[in-house]
Design a protein around this motif. Structure first.
Motif, PDB file in Angstrom:
ATOM      1  N   CYS A 385     -14.068   3.526 -17.328  1.00  0.00           N
ATOM      2  CA  CYS A 385     -12.941   4.471 -17.218  1.00  0.00           C
ATOM      3  C   CYS A 385     -11.733   4.044 -18.050  1.00  0.00           C
ATOM      4  N   ASN A 386     -11.875   2.901 -18.746  1.00  0.00           N
ATOM      5  CA  ASN A 386     -10.752   2.374 -19.525  1.00  0.00           C
ATOM      6  C   ASN A 386      -9.490   2.194 -18.672  1.00  0.00           C
ATOM      7  N   VAL A 387      -9.711   1.733 -17.458  1.00  0.00           N
ATOM      8  CA  VAL A 387      -8.590   1.447 -16.556  1.00  0.00           C
ATOM      9  C   VAL A 387      -8.247  -0.034 -16.695  1.00  0.00           C
ATOM     10  N   PRO A 388      -7.048  -0.375 -17.137  1.00  0.00           N
ATOM     11  CA  PRO A 388      -6.687  -1.783 -17.337  1.00  0.00           C
ATOM     12  C   PRO A 388      -6.647  -2.538 -16.018  1.00  0.00           C
ATOM     13  N   LEU A 389      -6.809  -3.848 -16.102  1.00  0.00           N
ATOM     14  CA  LEU A 389      -6.783  -4.703 -14.911  1.00  0.00           C
ATOM     15  C   LEU A 389      -5.325  -5.009 -14.555  1.00  0.00           C
ATOM     16  N   LEU A 390      -4.761  -4.174 -13.721  1.00  0.00           N
ATOM     17  CA  LEU A 390      -3.373  -4.353 -13.304  1.00  0.00           C
ATOM     18  C   LEU A 390      -3.323  -5.035 -11.943  1.00  0.00           C
ATOM     19  N   PRO A 391      -2.298  -5.868 -11.701  1.00  0.00           N
ATOM     20  CA  PRO A 391      -2.243  -6.626 -10.446  1.00  0.00           C
ATOM     21  C   PRO A 391      -2.057  -5.773  -9.197  1.00  0.00           C
ATOM     22  N   CYS A 392      -1.672  -4.511  -9.356  1.00  0.00           N
ATOM     23  CA  CYS A 392      -1.505  -3.666  -8.165  1.00  0.00           C
ATOM     24  C   CYS A 392      -2.837  -3.195  -7.607  1.00  0.00           C
ATOM     25  N   TYR A 393      -3.891  -3.162  -8.438  1.00  0.00           N
ATOM     26  CA  TYR A 393      -5.153  -2.580  -7.997  1.00  0.00           C
ATOM     27  C   TYR A 393      -5.854  -3.386  -6.909  1.00  0.00           C
ATOM     28  N   PRO A 394      -5.967  -4.720  -7.018  1.00  0.00           N
ATOM     29  CA  PRO A 394      -6.604  -5.452  -5.912  1.00  0.00           C
ATOM     30  C   PRO A 394      -5.913  -5.207  -4.574  1.00  0.00           C
ATOM     31  N   ARG A 395      -4.585  -5.193  -4.592  1.00  0.00           N
ATOM     32  CA  ARG A 395      -3.844  -4.958  -3.350  1.00  0.00           C
ATOM     33  C   ARG A 395      -4.168  -3.594  -2.769  1.00  0.00           C
ATOM     34  N   ASP A 396      -4.101  -2.557  -3.612  1.00  0.00           N
ATOM     35  CA  ASP A 396      -4.284  -1.193  -3.118  1.00  0.00           C
ATOM     36  C   ASP A 396      -5.734  -0.905  -2.727  1.00  0.00           C
ATOM     37  N   LEU A 397      -6.672  -1.333  -3.561  1.00  0.00           N
ATOM     38  CA  LEU A 397      -8.077  -1.015  -3.291  1.00  0.00           C
ATOM     39  C   LEU A 397      -8.592  -1.745  -2.056  1.00  0.00           C
ATOM     40  N   VAL A 398      -8.228  -3.023  -1.909  1.00  0.00           N
ATOM     41  CA  VAL A 398      -8.668  -3.779  -0.729  1.00  0.00           C
ATOM     42  C   VAL A 398      -8.048  -3.184   0.532  1.00  0.00           C
ATOM     43  N   ALA A 399      -6.779  -2.796   0.457  1.00  0.00           N
ATOM     44  CA  ALA A 399      -6.122  -2.179   1.617  1.00  0.00           C
ATOM     45  C   ALA A 399      -6.827  -0.883   2.010  1.00  0.00           C
ATOM     46  N   MET A 400      -7.251  -0.088   1.029  1.00  0.00           N
ATOM     47  CA  MET A 400      -7.957   1.156   1.328  1.00  0.00           C
ATOM     48  C   MET A 400      -9.342   0.877   1.912  1.00  0.00           C
ATOM     49  N   CYS A 401      -9.994  -0.180   1.438  1.00  0.00           N
ATOM     50  CA  CYS A 401     -11.275  -0.577   2.037  1.00  0.00           C
ATOM     51  C   CYS A 401     -11.086  -0.954   3.496  1.00  0.00           C
ATOM     52  N   SER A 402      -9.999  -1.672   3.775  1.00  0.00           N
ATOM     53  CA  SER A 402      -9.695  -2.056   5.154  1.00  0.00           C
ATOM     54  C   SER A 402      -9.491  -0.823   6.028  1.00  0.00           C
ATOM     55  N   ASN A 403      -8.828   0.190   5.479  1.00  0.00           N
ATOM     56  CA  ASN A 403      -8.632   1.442   6.221  1.00  0.00           C
ATOM     57  C   ASN A 403      -9.964   2.106   6.553  1.00  0.00           C
ATOM     58  N   GLN A 404     -10.865   2.147   5.579  1.00  0.00           N
ATOM     59  CA  GLN A 404     -12.180   2.757   5.785  1.00  0.00           C
ATOM     60  C   GLN A 404     -12.982   1.990   6.838  1.00  0.00           C
ATOM     61  N   ILE A 405     -12.985   0.668   6.720  1.00  0.00           N
ATOM     62  CA  ILE A 405     -13.743  -0.171   7.667  1.00  0.00           C
ATOM     63  C   ILE A 405     -13.214  -0.007   9.080  1.00  0.00           C
ATOM     64  N   SER A 406     -11.888   0.033   9.199  1.00  0.00           N
ATOM     65  CA  SER A 406     -11.279   0.184  10.521  1.00  0.00           C
ATOM     66  C   SER A 406     -11.615   1.549  11.113  1.00  0.00           C
ATOM     67  N   PHE A 407     -11.575   2.592  10.296  1.00  0.00           N
ATOM     68  CA  PHE A 407     -11.818   3.943  10.795  1.00  0.00           C
ATOM     69  C   PHE A 407     -13.257   4.117  11.264  1.00  0.00           C
ATOM     70  N   TYR A 408     -14.203   3.619  10.475  1.00  0.00           N
ATOM     71  CA  TYR A 408     -15.617   3.795  10.804  1.00  0.00           C
ATOM     72  C   TYR A 408     -16.188   2.641  11.619  1.00  0.00           C
ATOM     73  N   GLN A 409     -15.304   1.651  11.925  1.00  0.00           N
ATOM     74  CA  GLN A 409     -15.716   0.484  12.718  1.00  0.00           C
ATOM     75  C   GLN A 409     -16.943  -0.189  12.105  1.00  0.00           C
ATOM     76  N   GLN A 410     -16.856  -0.437  10.821  1.00  0.00           N
ATOM     77  CA  GLN A 410     -17.934  -1.072  10.081  1.00  0.00           C
ATOM     78  C   GLN A 410     -17.755  -2.587  10.046  1.00  0.00           C
ATOM     79  N   GLN A 411     -18.764  -3.279   9.515  1.00  0.00           N
ATOM     80  CA  GLN A 411     -18.666  -4.720   9.306  1.00  0.00           C
ATOM     81  C   GLN A 411     -17.570  -4.995   8.269  1.00  0.00           C
ATOM     82  N   PRO A 412     -16.779  -6.072   8.461  1.00  0.00           N
ATOM     83  CA  PRO A 412     -15.652  -6.348   7.550  1.00  0.00           C
ATOM     84  C   PRO A 412     -16.113  -6.912   6.203  1.00  0.00           C
ATOM     85  N   ILE A 413     -16.929  -6.142   5.515  1.00  0.00           N
ATOM     86  CA  ILE A 413     -17.459  -6.565   4.213  1.00  0.00           C
ATOM     87  C   ILE A 413     -17.263  -5.427   3.223  1.00  0.00           C
ATOM     88  N   ILE A 414     -16.714  -5.762   2.057  1.00  0.00           N
ATOM     89  CA  ILE A 414     -16.523  -4.769   1.005  1.00  0.00           C
ATOM     90  C   ILE A 414     -17.783  -4.736   0.141  1.00  0.00           C
TER      91      ILE A 414
END
Length: 438
Positions: A385-414
């Protein structure tokens, strides 16, 4: 000698010593008398100790003022059986009328000011130029950040230079995050006056929103103990202003409601950092903003004026930082950019730094990352996608994964499947492009 030149005879201990007489306050006696009347107008009566705390001057000076005002029939002694250990003073009708008139003229109600000459010497003797930043100090002060070596090698010398800094780059590269933490590197406290006197006018300088007092504040009324109570020992100030910046914020303003002169942003930021964030998004033109700094950057002096027409100058002793998503060449001409000196580009980070941030965020959210998840992120998402590696992405993407895991009560693994889901939500416009590369 210019009043903004430093002298060897004005060390900081001399500049912060309590005045022992009205003459040593350095301000007109009328200003002190007026403040005493204003404070008395806010209560039924008060003793010398209370007034000394409110006006910020030793009791012998306050007592001398009260005796003078008593002889002028502005104050009177109040007797009250509840208070048999100290003399209390209250306003006469004449004194109350005068206090009301003075409040209508000038609404400042606080500790006595210091003279503008006193302020200027105080600022010059607390300059950040005397603090040298080293790579160790920079890394320790920003230890919660992952800084590429090229950033360390440019930010440190820029701070030591005392010149303005222009930080630019893509949104999400950490420009503001780093800029707001630069003041940590100057960990020595500074004295900030409550107010400054220019002729018959008073300018309020101390701002509780900006200035953070240190814990070891004094409350010592003894004449020979502690420092001048008209000053507040604070952490070095950090003033941040973004799209809301207007030209008026950079000049002395008169609060029409409270009738108080308020210091401009750069005066409040003296001995600290002034960050103009998101340059180019303000309502006022970029040219107007940049032109305002030409003389201060060149001469290290700022020229200000009051609504009364009085003009005065103050030191420009702060680290001025501009931050923008727009390349500096598109915002300013070469003449201005030369005055700034340091232009620092915040760009994408390496895969190694990205991985470090990713694992740091996983630990913060109590998550584990599947072994091949990061490879998926790098080579199936960012690269296609030609998306540069910016330092904001790990923070935002991991936080969104945490939201998904919490909502669906899944195992805490990305997992790759989970990161694909949140990626499609985060980069909603890139979904079809991502799918076309699978």
């Amino acid at each position: 000698m210019s009043m903004l030149q430093t002298t060897e005879c004005n060390p900081i201990d001399e500049l912060t010593r309590k005045p022992k007489s009205i003459e040593q306050t350095g301000v007109p006696i009328r200003q002190i008398e007026t403040l005493v009347l204003k404070h008395l107008s806010q209560t039924t009566d008060a003793d010398v100790i209370t007034l000394s705390k409110q006006v910020g001057l030793p009791g012998n000076i306050i007592d001398q003022i009260l005796q003078k005002q008593k002889s002028e029939a502005l104050v009177e002694v109040r007797s009250d059986g509840r208070f048999n250990s100290s003399i209390r003073y209250g306003l006469t009708i004449k004194g109350r009328n005068l206090a009301h008139h003075e409040i209508q003229r000038d609404g400042y109600l606080g500790p006595a000011p210091i003279a503008i000459e006193h302020y200027n010497q105080l600022v010059l003797n607390q300059t950040t130029k005397d603090i040298k930043v080293t790579p160790e100090i920079l890394r320790e002060g920003l230890n919660d950040l992952i800084l590429p070596e090229n950033i360390v090698g440019t930010v440190g010398p820029a701070l030591n230079s005392g010149r303005a800094i222009f930080i630019y780059g893509l949104p999400g590269t950490g420009k503001t995050y780093v800029s707001r933490r630069l003041v940590r590197l100057f960990d020595t406290p500074v004295f900030i006056p409550h107010a400054v006197s220019i002729g018959s006018q008073i300018i309020q300088v101390f701002d509780p929103i900006i200035h953070n007092p240190v814990n070891n504040q004094q409350d010592n009324l003894l004449l020979n103990s502690g420092y001048d109570n008209r000053l507040v020992l604070c952490q070095r100030p950090e003033v941040v202003v973004g799209g809301e910046l207007t030209a008026d914020m950079l000049e002395v303003t008169k609060d029409a409601t409270h009738k108080v002169n308020r210091a401009p942003l750069q005066m409040k930021a003296n001995n600290g950092i002034l960050l103009i964030d998101d340059l180019g998004r303000q309502k006022v033109s970029v040219d107007a903003i940049l032109n305002r700094w030409i003389i201060p950057l060149e001469e290290k002096i700022d020229y200000l004026s009051l609504s009364s027409g009085d003009h005065f100058e103050i030191p420009f002793e702060q680290v001025l930082v501009f931050s923008s998503n727009i390349h500096p060449a598109k915002l300013a001409d070469d003449a201005f950019l030369r005055r700034i000196g340091y232009k620092i580009n915040f760009g994408p980070i390496s895969e190694e730094n990205y991985s470090s941030l990713w694992h740091e965020q996983c630990e913060k959210h109590g998550l584990k990352s599947h072994s091949d998840t990061l490879n998926y992120v790098f080579y199936r998402l960012h690269d296609p996608c030609n998306v540069p590696l910016l330092p904001c992405y790990p923070r935002d993407l991991v936080a969104m994964c945490s939201n998904q895991i919490s909502f669906y009560q899944q195992q805490p693994i990305i997992t790759p499947e989970l990161i694909q889901t949140v990626w499609d939500c985060y980069f909603v416009n890139d979904e079809q492009e991502v799918r076309s590369h699978e």
